[in-house]
Scaffold this active site. Structure first.
Site, PDB file in Angstrom:
ATOM      1  N   SER A 217       0.831  -1.190   0.000  1.00  0.00           N
ATOM      2  CA  SER A 217       0.000   0.000   0.000  1.00  0.00           C
ATOM      3  C   SER A 217       0.880   1.261   0.000  1.00  0.00           C
ATOM      4  O   SER A 217       1.666   1.460  -0.923  1.00  0.00           O
ATOM      5  CB  SER A 217      -0.958  -0.038   1.186  1.00  0.00           C
TER       6      SER A 217
ATOM      7  N   ASP B 204     -10.228  -3.571  -4.996  1.00  0.00           N
ATOM      8  CA  ASP B 204      -9.331  -2.598  -4.378  1.00  0.00           C
ATOM      9  C   ASP B 204      -9.322  -1.355  -5.263  1.00  0.00           C
ATOM     10  O   ASP B 204      -9.121  -1.459  -6.478  1.00  0.00           O
ATOM     11  CB  ASP B 204      -7.920  -3.192  -4.263  1.00  0.00           C
TER      12      ASP B 204
ATOM     13  N   HIS C  37      -8.216  -4.898  -0.670  1.00  0.00           N
ATOM     14  CA  HIS C  37      -7.064  -4.155  -0.186  1.00  0.00           C
ATOM     15  C   HIS C  37      -6.709  -4.568   1.241  1.00  0.00           C
ATOM     16  O   HIS C  37      -7.568  -4.653   2.111  1.00  0.00           O
ATOM     17  CB  HIS C  37      -7.330  -2.649  -0.215  1.00  0.00           C
TER      18      HIS C  37
END
Length: 381
Positions: free
Chosen positions: A163, A321, A351
């Protein structure tokens, strides 16, 4: 009292999520809902779990706090991974249970030294401070002093993150790929559902997954503004793509082409979504927030020559996501630049899934994604 509080949180979350539409094919939706409720409610930070095969110590890496995971025994020269955690540049830590367990498993399965970096967090620190921390830690990781201290194999070193940490890892790989003074370079970069751009909040994945936990579209815009030290009141402008309208002089066609998902993504990812491009936007946003077009913050915008200097890559993406298309566009751009890339897409993924691979809430796609990530490192490092 504590049990009643936890029960209230879970019941409230359940009542809310009953009315939250989720894609029918997302992996184990009730677990995803519970994970989202837990993340919203609290972030669990714990001390290291005991593990007889991995030694864990806290140290400094280029002046930045880091947790070091060293396998006991095995080969004399070890593979090495410097890892940057996710959390929107504002949350989490390498000491969190999920990251602690991930790094322990990496160290044990790969017979590798893993260094999990605790870079500074927003709002106390803003761009480029997180980037500078990641760069300083990475330079130190590659240094002769650190390699000798931890017995690292100079030919088998990797930069990785998930991320926001994937963003930092990609930016570091680009910067160090252009540094001709380095004696040792990264052999690989492993990016897990990375966030790579903030100019288009209407990619097909942003449109498809804007209401899918754990990362909502408005939350990502707020993370970006906080990271870039900008006015949070600008979020509606970003979410309307007013900052990337056609009348923005700071966005020439060559920059726009680097994130043109209609030409860069295959049809099965574009689906029936259409781009949202404003003819006229809000003047002055890009000038007020220059980080929006800074490649150190938005690695997807780097020139092809810069991408060509980066090491072989692994990019994990998840269907459900908002950041899916960021990763897939980066795969395309890296390949076009001549970089060897493995694209690992999870059709039922969401995610943050990889760090939720252990009880008390173990997701099947979480364990599967972690196993595939570690397997790639084993085969390519």
């Amino acid at each position: 009292m504590k049990l009643r509080w936890i029960g209230a949180v879970l019941l409230s979350a359940a009542a809310y999520y009953v009315y939250l539409p989720l894609p029918s094919t997302v992996s184990e939706p009730w677990k995803l809902m519970l994970l989202d409720a837990m993340v919203v409610s609290w972030v669990e930070v714990i001390e290291a779990h005991s593990c007889s095969s991995v030694r864990v110590t806290d140290s400094l890496l280029g002046g930045v706090p880091a947790r070091v995971f060293q396998p006991i025994g095995g080969k004399k020269l070890k593979r090495g991974v410097v890892y940057f955690h996710g959390g929107g540049w504002a949350l989490a830590s390498g000491r969190m249970r999920s990251y602690d367990l991930l790094c322990r498993k990496m160290a044990e399965d790969l017979d590798a030294v893993i260094m999990s970096v605790d870079y500074r967090l927003a709002p106390e620190a803003v761009f480029p401070e997180q980037y500078y921390d990641a760069l300083a830690a990475s330079r130190a990781f590659l240094s002769a002093e650190v390699r000798q201290r931890y017995g690292l194999d100079p030919e088998r070193l990797c930069v990785s993150g998930d991320s926001a940490g994937g963003n930092l890892a990609a930016a570091v790989a680009q910067e160090l790929g252009q540094d001709g003074s380095l004696e040792v370079r990264f052999k690989a970069q492993a990016l897990v559902y990375p966030v790579l751009q903030a100019l288009d909040f209407y990619t097909s994945s942003y449109q498809q997954n804007h209401n899918v936990p754990i990362l909502y579209r408005p939350v990502m815009a707020q993370f970006w503004l906080q990271y870039l030290g900008a006015d949070p009141g600008l979020a509606p402008l970003l979410l309307a793509n007013n900052h990337s309208s056609l009348d923005q002089a700071h966005l020439p066609s060559q920059v726009r082409s680097k994130l043109n998902w209609t030409s860069m993504l295959p049809a099965e990812r574009r689906k029936d979504f259409r781009p949202v491009v404003r003819a006229e936007g809000t003047p002055g946003v890009l000038a007020a927030v220059p980080g929006l077009t800074d490649v150190r913050a938005a690695p997807l915008l780097a020139d092809a020559a810069v991408l060509a200097g980066t090491p072989r890559a692994y990019v994990m993406t998840c269907e459900f996501d908002v950041l899916r298309d960021d990763g897939l566009m980066y795969v395309r751009r890296l390949r076009d630049a001549g970089v060897q890339v493995t694209s690992d897409h999870h059709e039922d993924g969401f995610h943050g899934c990889m760090v939720f691979a252990y009880p008390p809430i173990r997701s099947d796609v979480g364990r599967r994604s972690m196993d595939r990530y570690i397997r790639w490192l084993d085969q390519n490092l």
